[in-house]
Motif scaffolding. Sequence first.
Motif, mmCIF file in Angstrom:
data_model
loop_
_atom_site.group_PDB
_atom_site.id
_atom_site.type_symbol
_atom_site.label_atom_id
_atom_site.label_comp_id
_atom_site.label_asym_id
_atom_site.label_seq_id
_atom_site.Cartn_x
_atom_site.Cartn_y
_atom_site.Cartn_z
ATOM 1 N N VAL A 46 0.872 -1.226 0.006
ATOM 2 C CA VAL A 46 -0.133 -0.002 -0.080
ATOM 3 C C VAL A 46 0.963 1.240 -0.069
ATOM 4 O O VAL A 46 1.988 1.360 0.601
ATOM 5 C CB VAL A 46 -1.174 0.074 1.251
ATOM 6 N N GLY A 47 0.262 2.105 -0.664
ATOM 7 C CA GLY A 47 0.701 3.778 -0.635
ATOM 8 C C GLY A 47 0.332 4.490 0.422
ATOM 9 O O GLY A 47 -0.871 4.478 0.753
ATOM 10 N N PHE A 48 1.185 5.127 1.197
ATOM 11 C CA PHE A 48 0.636 6.013 2.267
ATOM 12 C C PHE A 48 1.578 7.246 2.329
ATOM 13 O O PHE A 48 2.882 7.125 1.875
ATOM 14 C CB PHE A 48 0.678 5.464 3.801
ATOM 15 N N ALA A 49 1.133 8.307 3.205
ATOM 16 C CA ALA A 49 1.958 9.581 3.121
ATOM 17 C C ALA A 49 2.347 10.119 4.275
ATOM 18 O O ALA A 49 2.605 11.186 4.745
ATOM 19 C CB ALA A 49 1.052 10.810 2.309
ATOM 20 N N ASN A 50 2.429 9.062 5.319
ATOM 21 C CA ASN A 50 2.739 9.569 6.707
ATOM 22 C C ASN A 50 2.173 10.667 7.322
ATOM 23 O O ASN A 50 2.674 11.654 7.766
ATOM 24 C CB ASN A 50 4.310 9.956 6.710
ATOM 25 N N GLU A 51 0.759 10.450 7.315
ATOM 26 C CA GLU A 51 -0.104 11.771 7.675
ATOM 27 C C GLU A 51 -1.134 11.210 8.824
ATOM 28 O O GLU A 51 -1.852 10.480 8.566
ATOM 29 C CB GLU A 51 -1.019 12.390 6.721
ATOM 30 N N GLN A 52 -0.927 11.409 10.049
ATOM 31 C CA GLN A 52 -1.876 11.183 11.237
ATOM 32 C C GLN A 52 -3.124 12.042 11.144
ATOM 33 O O GLN A 52 -3.001 13.101 10.788
ATOM 34 C CB GLN A 52 -1.167 11.396 12.524
ATOM 35 N N PRO A 53 -4.136 11.502 11.480
ATOM 36 C CA PRO A 53 -4.409 9.911 11.877
ATOM 37 C C PRO A 53 -4.715 8.937 10.811
ATOM 38 O O PRO A 53 -5.082 7.734 11.109
ATOM 39 C CB PRO A 53 -5.429 9.937 12.862
ATOM 40 N N SER A 162 1.500 19.426 -0.064
ATOM 41 C CA SER A 162 1.435 19.506 -1.374
ATOM 42 C C SER A 162 0.560 18.193 -1.981
ATOM 43 O O SER A 162 0.410 17.164 -1.465
ATOM 44 C CB SER A 162 2.756 19.529 -2.221
ATOM 45 N N GLY A 163 -0.285 18.624 -2.875
ATOM 46 C CA GLY A 163 -1.215 17.781 -3.459
ATOM 47 C C GLY A 163 -2.560 17.647 -2.713
ATOM 48 O O GLY A 163 -3.440 16.707 -3.166
ATOM 49 N N THR A 164 -2.723 18.121 -1.397
ATOM 50 C CA THR A 164 -3.802 17.905 -1.048
ATOM 51 C C THR A 164 -5.101 18.982 -1.348
ATOM 52 O O THR A 164 -4.744 19.867 -2.039
ATOM 53 C CB THR A 164 -3.643 18.164 0.797
ATOM 54 N N VAL A 165 -6.388 18.584 -0.985
ATOM 55 C CA VAL A 165 -7.288 19.234 -1.363
ATOM 56 C C VAL A 165 -7.221 20.666 -0.765
ATOM 57 O O VAL A 165 -7.936 21.730 -1.213
ATOM 58 C CB VAL A 165 -8.673 18.553 -1.168
ATOM 59 N N GLU A 166 -6.897 20.790 0.497
ATOM 60 C CA GLU A 166 -7.033 22.117 1.174
ATOM 61 C C GLU A 166 -6.030 23.035 0.110
ATOM 62 O O GLU A 166 -6.447 24.447 0.360
ATOM 63 C CB GLU A 166 -5.993 21.986 2.451
ATOM 64 N N TYR A 167 -5.025 22.839 -0.564
ATOM 65 C CA TYR A 167 -4.191 23.516 -1.155
ATOM 66 C C TYR A 167 -5.345 24.119 -2.350
ATOM 67 O O TYR A 167 -5.384 25.439 -2.576
ATOM 68 C CB TYR A 167 -3.239 22.919 -2.204
ATOM 69 N N ASP A 168 -6.081 23.542 -3.011
ATOM 70 C CA ASP A 168 -7.150 23.894 -3.900
ATOM 71 C C ASP A 168 -8.317 24.959 -3.109
ATOM 72 O O ASP A 168 -8.658 25.822 -3.736
ATOM 73 C CB ASP A 168 -7.880 22.782 -4.633
ATOM 74 N N TYR A 169 -8.672 24.356 -2.054
ATOM 75 C CA TYR A 169 -9.633 25.193 -1.426
ATOM 76 C C TYR A 169 -9.060 26.510 -1.038
ATOM 77 O O TYR A 169 -9.735 27.671 -1.399
ATOM 78 C CB TYR A 169 -9.880 24.527 -0.061
ATOM 79 N N LEU A 170 -7.604 26.662 -0.501
ATOM 80 C CA LEU A 170 -7.195 28.280 -0.355
ATOM 81 C C LEU A 170 -7.186 28.927 -1.578
ATOM 82 O O LEU A 170 -7.587 30.049 -1.761
ATOM 83 C CB LEU A 170 -5.576 27.847 0.302
ATOM 84 N N PRO A 184 6.190 18.947 2.322
ATOM 85 C CA PRO A 184 5.935 17.255 2.020
ATOM 86 C C PRO A 184 4.709 16.644 3.090
ATOM 87 O O PRO A 184 4.291 15.957 2.353
ATOM 88 C CB PRO A 184 7.189 16.884 2.219
ATOM 89 N N ASP A 185 4.707 17.174 4.152
ATOM 90 C CA ASP A 185 3.708 16.537 5.233
ATOM 91 C C ASP A 185 3.394 17.274 6.294
ATOM 92 O O ASP A 185 4.049 18.545 6.350
ATOM 93 C CB ASP A 185 4.303 14.952 5.615
ATOM 94 N N MET A 186 2.601 16.968 7.071
ATOM 95 C CA MET A 186 2.240 17.710 8.354
ATOM 96 C C MET A 186 3.292 18.046 9.369
ATOM 97 O O MET A 186 3.369 19.105 9.923
ATOM 98 C CB MET A 186 1.118 17.007 9.023
ATOM 99 N N PRO A 187 4.117 17.118 9.672
ATOM 100 C CA PRO A 187 5.238 17.517 10.507
ATOM 101 C C PRO A 187 5.938 18.469 10.092
ATOM 102 O O PRO A 187 6.851 19.548 10.881
ATOM 103 C CB PRO A 187 6.222 16.278 10.612
ATOM 104 N N SER A 188 6.261 18.689 8.672
ATOM 105 C CA SER A 188 6.661 19.910 7.912
ATOM 106 C C SER A 188 6.232 21.150 8.185
ATOM 107 O O SER A 188 6.846 22.181 8.262
ATOM 108 C CB SER A 188 7.027 19.482 6.462
ATOM 109 N N ALA A 189 4.948 20.955 8.065
ATOM 110 C CA ALA A 189 3.963 21.974 8.276
ATOM 111 C C ALA A 189 4.243 22.756 9.632
ATOM 112 O O ALA A 189 4.192 23.920 9.667
ATOM 113 C CB ALA A 189 2.722 21.904 8.015
#
Length: 293
Positions: A46-53, A162-170, A184-189
């Motif tokens: 499976v592919g995953f992006a290390n985003e909790q939860p 990057s690549g999330t729907v939140e970017y488009d919403y903004l 790259p991910d939420m820890p970076s944010a």
Amino acid sequence: MIKVLKRSFFLFLMGGTLFLQGCSFFTNDQSKTTLERVQEKGAVTVGFANEQPYAYQNAEGKLTGSSVEIAKRILENLGITEVNGVLTEFASLIPGLQAERFDLVTAGMFITPDRASADYVEFANPEYTIGEAIAVEQGNPLKLFSYEDIAANEQAVIAVPSGTVEYDYLLEVGVPENRVTTVPDMPSALAALQAGRVDAITATGPSLQSILDTAQDEGIERVEDFKQPVIDGEEAINYGATVFRESDQEFITAFNEELGKLKESGELLEIIQEFGFTEQDLPGDATVEDAIR
């Protein structure tokens, strides 16, 4: 000379036999569907992006998360007991699935028209429904209570994976691209917010709360009175689901059938409650078609 020719002819015949055997093996393997192949192996990638939860590696290096645990339960019911994860940036998940780097994506990915129409990929039915959230410096100095507030404040800079729907919403509500920092991910944010490089970060409510709970940083707070963005005249409440290749219809059908059983038995709620979801986050009888607005 005759001996040499005989030997060469023998090697030619052997090579041809091996070639045909190889072709036969390849053809048999290709004739199997993805579901048949992973059931035979008892393992799936499976592919995953290390985003909790939704999907992440815990301190022990174990792959877990709401989307992962839902998939594990369903796959186990299908006779697949080994789930191997491939960590990938969120924006690379669908390209990775298309390139067959993994068999499915378990990353809490929202069902959107653009993603649903992407070549060679297809969503299973929804596993949850969820809204957005933001976090800011303690005290909310810029008084940001919505994406629209961020758009209206020329000083406000926000970070988003990057690549999330939140970017488009903004962008949809008017936040200029030069005030949206992609990471790259939420820890970076979170690191960008803690360092003062941005004024806010955003993700879905459970994802944001999970990263804040882990950080335990008193200098950062979640905005409790956050107003959901309005997109095309409606509040942006989204559905998340597992993603497959479009060609894997047998796999999608089997996955959806098992997901339906989890909903009916109440097991779906039991699984997601461990990751901060509530009964209000259940998708009901929503299908992919219902989720695409």
